[in-house]
Scaffold this motif. Structure first.
Motif, PDB file in Angstrom:
ATOM      1  N   ASP A   1      -0.566   0.875 -64.174  1.00 11.14           N
ATOM      2  CA  ASP A   1       0.857   1.371 -63.900  1.00 11.14           C
ATOM      3  C   ASP A   1       1.671   0.387 -63.573  1.00 11.14           C
ATOM      4  OD1 ASP A   1       0.650   4.293 -64.110  1.00 11.14           O
ATOM      5  OD2 ASP A   1      -0.712   4.260 -62.462  1.00 11.14           O
ATOM      6  N   PHE A   2       1.224  -0.606 -62.869  1.00  9.11           N
ATOM      7  CA  PHE A   2       1.979  -1.798 -62.331  1.00  9.11           C
ATOM      8  C   PHE A   2       1.348  -2.929 -62.943  1.00  9.11           C
ATOM      9  CE2 PHE A   2       2.231   1.390 -59.039  1.00  9.11           C
ATOM     10  CZ  PHE A   2       3.586   1.391 -58.630  1.00  9.11           C
ATOM     11  N   GLN A   3       2.138  -3.137 -64.113  1.00  7.80           N
ATOM     12  CA  GLN A   3       1.378  -3.988 -65.168  1.00  7.80           C
ATOM     13  C   GLN A   3       1.147  -5.399 -64.510  1.00  7.80           C
ATOM     14  OE1 GLN A   3       4.535  -2.461 -67.749  1.00  7.80           O
ATOM     15  NE2 GLN A   3       3.199  -2.652 -69.625  1.00  7.80           N
ATOM     16  N   GLN A   4       2.068  -6.032 -64.134  1.00  9.19           N
ATOM     17  CA  GLN A   4       2.135  -7.325 -63.540  1.00  9.19           C
ATOM     18  C   GLN A   4       1.003  -7.489 -62.553  1.00  9.19           C
ATOM     19  OE1 GLN A   4       6.396  -7.887 -62.824  1.00  9.19           O
ATOM     20  NE2 GLN A   4       6.357  -9.613 -64.311  1.00  9.19           N
ATOM     21  N   LEU A   5       0.722  -6.580 -61.833  1.00  9.46           N
ATOM     22  CA  LEU A   5      -0.282  -6.583 -60.496  1.00  9.46           C
ATOM     23  C   LEU A   5      -1.516  -6.286 -61.076  1.00  9.46           C
ATOM     24  CD1 LEU A   5       2.151  -5.231 -57.813  1.00  9.46           C
ATOM     25  CD2 LEU A   5       1.962  -7.548 -58.477  1.00  9.46           C
ATOM     26  N   GLY A   6      -1.701  -5.494 -62.103  1.00  8.29           N
ATOM     27  CA  GLY A   6      -2.693  -5.100 -62.775  1.00  8.29           C
ATOM     28  C   GLY A   6      -3.575  -3.818 -61.692  1.00  8.29           C
ATOM     29  N   ILE A   7      -2.476  -3.131 -61.360  1.00  2.83           N
ATOM     30  CA  ILE A   7      -2.810  -2.004 -60.085  1.00  2.83           C
ATOM     31  C   ILE A   7      -2.543  -0.584 -60.926  1.00  2.83           C
ATOM     32  CG2 ILE A   7      -2.350  -0.889 -57.762  1.00  2.83           C
ATOM     33  CD1 ILE A   7      -1.798  -3.934 -56.878  1.00  2.83           C
ATOM     34  N   GLU A   8      -3.165   0.384 -60.869  1.00  4.26           N
ATOM     35  CA  GLU A   8      -3.203   1.638 -61.348  1.00  4.26           C
ATOM     36  C   GLU A   8      -2.824   2.459 -59.958  1.00  4.26           C
ATOM     37  OE1 GLU A   8      -3.595   4.868 -64.309  1.00  4.26           O
ATOM     38  OE2 GLU A   8      -3.395   2.518 -64.507  1.00  4.26           O
ATOM     39  N   LEU A   9      -1.880   3.285 -60.466  1.00  2.00           N
ATOM     40  CA  LEU A   9      -1.354   4.169 -59.317  1.00  2.00           C
ATOM     41  C   LEU A   9      -2.196   5.709 -59.279  1.00  2.00           C
ATOM     42  CD1 LEU A   9       0.303   5.188 -56.799  1.00  2.00           C
ATOM     43  CD2 LEU A   9       2.186   5.847 -58.400  1.00  2.00           C
ATOM     44  N   LYS A  10      -2.887   6.281 -58.444  1.00  2.00           N
ATOM     45  CA  LYS A  10      -3.240   7.575 -58.364  1.00  2.00           C
ATOM     46  C   LYS A  10      -2.884   8.407 -57.144  1.00  2.00           C
ATOM     47  CE  LYS A  10      -5.982   7.452 -62.218  1.00  2.00           C
ATOM     48  NZ  LYS A  10      -5.691   8.429 -63.514  1.00  2.00           N
ATOM     49  N   THR A  11      -2.332   9.476 -57.550  1.00  2.00           N
ATOM     50  CA  THR A  11      -1.953  10.396 -56.292  1.00  2.00           C
ATOM     51  C   THR A  11      -3.084  11.237 -56.208  1.00  2.00           C
ATOM     52  OG1 THR A  11      -0.572  11.624 -57.915  1.00  2.00           O
ATOM     53  CG2 THR A  11       0.513  10.124 -56.318  1.00  2.00           C
ATOM     54  N   ILE A  12      -3.639  11.824 -55.174  1.00  2.00           N
ATOM     55  CA  ILE A  12      -4.785  12.543 -55.087  1.00  2.00           C
ATOM     56  C   ILE A  12      -4.276  13.908 -54.082  1.00  2.00           C
ATOM     57  CG2 ILE A  12      -5.875  10.970 -53.508  1.00  2.00           C
ATOM     58  CD1 ILE A  12      -8.553  11.896 -54.900  1.00  2.00           C
ATOM     59  N   PRO A  13      -4.418  14.883 -54.585  1.00  2.00           N
ATOM     60  CA  PRO A  13      -4.162  16.217 -53.452  1.00  2.00           C
ATOM     61  C   PRO A  13      -5.586  16.236 -52.653  1.00  2.00           C
ATOM     62  CG  PRO A  13      -4.878  17.202 -55.652  1.00  2.00           C
ATOM     63  CD  PRO A  13      -4.736  15.339 -55.796  1.00  2.00           C
ATOM     64  N   ILE A  14      -5.239  16.323 -51.365  1.00  2.00           N
ATOM     65  CA  ILE A  14      -6.383  16.843 -50.467  1.00  2.00           C
ATOM     66  C   ILE A  14      -6.098  17.587 -49.474  1.00  2.00           C
ATOM     67  CG2 ILE A  14      -6.953  14.092 -50.326  1.00  2.00           C
ATOM     68  CD1 ILE A  14      -5.469  14.050 -47.715  1.00  2.00           C
TER      69      ILE A  14
ATOM     70  N   SER B   1       5.713   0.761 -63.838  1.00  2.00           N
ATOM     71  CA  SER B   1       6.555   0.039 -65.189  1.00  2.00           C
ATOM     72  C   SER B   1       5.708   0.591 -66.325  1.00  2.00           C
ATOM     73  CB  SER B   1       6.624  -1.463 -65.046  1.00  2.00           C
ATOM     74  OG  SER B   1       5.162  -1.982 -64.848  1.00  2.00           O
ATOM     75  N   ALA B   2       4.404   1.056 -66.219  1.00  2.00           N
ATOM     76  CA  ALA B   2       3.701   1.294 -67.551  1.00  2.00           C
ATOM     77  C   ALA B   2       4.024   2.542 -68.374  1.00  2.00           C
ATOM     78  CB  ALA B   2       2.196   1.417 -67.298  1.00  2.00           C
ATOM     79  N   GLY B   3       4.535   3.484 -67.567  1.00  2.00           N
ATOM     80  CA  GLY B   3       5.131   4.754 -68.391  1.00  2.00           C
ATOM     81  C   GLY B   3       3.799   5.472 -68.930  1.00  2.00           C
ATOM     82  N   SER B   4       3.701   5.805 -70.136  1.00  2.00           N
ATOM     83  CA  SER B   4       2.612   6.660 -70.636  1.00  2.00           C
ATOM     84  C   SER B   4       1.553   5.393 -71.404  1.00  2.00           C
ATOM     85  CB  SER B   4       3.054   7.556 -71.769  1.00  2.00           C
ATOM     86  OG  SER B   4       4.077   7.047 -72.810  1.00  2.00           O
ATOM     87  N   LYS B   5       1.970   3.906 -71.160  1.00  2.00           N
ATOM     88  CA  LYS B   5       1.009   3.002 -71.957  1.00  2.00           C
ATOM     89  C   LYS B   5      -0.221   3.062 -71.412  1.00  2.00           C
ATOM     90  CE  LYS B   5       5.056   0.099 -72.644  1.00  2.00           C
ATOM     91  NZ  LYS B   5       5.805  -1.316 -72.134  1.00  2.00           N
ATOM     92  N   PRO B   6      -1.145   2.853 -72.268  1.00  2.00           N
ATOM     93  CA  PRO B   6      -2.604   2.753 -71.747  1.00  2.00           C
ATOM     94  C   PRO B   6      -2.858   1.441 -71.028  1.00  2.00           C
ATOM     95  CG  PRO B   6      -2.721   2.389 -74.122  1.00  2.00           C
ATOM     96  CD  PRO B   6      -1.464   2.488 -73.673  1.00  2.00           C
ATOM     97  N   GLU B   7      -2.004   1.288 -70.018  1.00  2.00           N
ATOM     98  CA  GLU B   7      -2.382   0.068 -69.264  1.00  2.00           C
ATOM     99  C   GLU B   7      -2.189   0.382 -67.490  1.00  2.00           C
ATOM    100  OE1 GLU B   7       0.923  -2.612 -70.380  1.00  2.00           O
ATOM    101  OE2 GLU B   7       0.370  -2.580 -72.556  1.00  2.00           O
TER     102      GLU B   7
END
Length: 220
Positions: A65-78, A57-63
């Motif tokens: 990604d899942f604001q209500q849950l306080g969780i950031e999403l990171k995809t990582i190539p391996i 839900s955060a879009g490009s905001k400096p928060e």
């Protein structure tokens, strides 16, 4: 397809686990999204696809990604051995007005409180559509990891404040590094130079080093 933001940590994890083993092409088809031939001009496309599926839900905001849950999403190539193929961007580094800036108030600290890592098997020879989504890992840094991150952040910020930004290299820092972050070398920003004078330099960003993210992704 309209996807509602998850309302709990378990719901978010269930959504991420449900697509483990899928290819990016299969997920794109589900979301009716066109797959680019390569990511040269579509940097971040895979992450945006996952954000959409998971309901970020955060879009490009400096928060987070899942604001209500306080969780950031990171995809990582391996690669096929589970090792990350690149460093992980965390946050832009401020280069001026650093007086009184504390670790606990920094975007880096807030972005790293809780991360949902989604590894993607993305070796160069694998077509974008055929890259495979891995099992998600929900990570909160332990005390030792936080201490290492804080130490690196404080040392880097101190050097920036002392006007040494242009002498900081990617080798500085044990787990966190500072690197130029700009679309091209013509994008300049103001920074503190030697003796406190203002200079023009490339924007900088904080990145997690590969060995650190590899440690996070390893089965415990």
């Amino acid at each position: 397809m309209e996807i509602v933001s998850p309302t709990s940590e378990s719901q978010l994890l269930s959504r991420a686990e449900a697509i483990a083993g899928w290819t990016l092409g299969e997920l794109a088809l589900e979301l009716n999204v066109e797959v680019p031939e390569n990511l040269l001009h579509h940097k971040g496309w895979g992450g945006q696809l996952l954000e959409r599926w998971l309901g970020a839900s955060a879009g490009s905001k400096p928060e987070p990604d899942f604001q209500q849950l306080g969780i950031e999403l990171k995809t990582i190539p391996i690669n096929q051995h589970g090792k990350p193929l690149e460093t992980t961007f965390v946050s832009v580094c401020p280069l001026t007005d650093l007086t009184g800036l504390r670790w606990a108030d920094s975007p880096v600290f807030h972005k790293l409180q809780c991360i949902l890592w989604i590894p993607i098997l993305a070796e160069r020879q694998i077509a974008v559509a055929d890259r495979i989504i891995g099992m998600p890992i929900l990570w909160r840094p332990n005390a030792q990891e936080l201490a290492l991150l804080q130490q690196d952040w404080e040392e880097i910020i101190e050097r920036v404040a002392l006007g040494e930004v242009e002498s900081i290299t990617a080798r500085h820092g044990e787990v966190l590094q500072l690197r130029p972050k700009a679309a091209n070398s013509r994008v300049l920003t103001e920074a503190i130079g030697p003796g406190g004078a203002k200079i023009q330099t490339l924007p900088r960003g904080f990145y997690l080093k590969i060995d650190f993210t590899h440690h996070i992704l390893r089965p415990k």
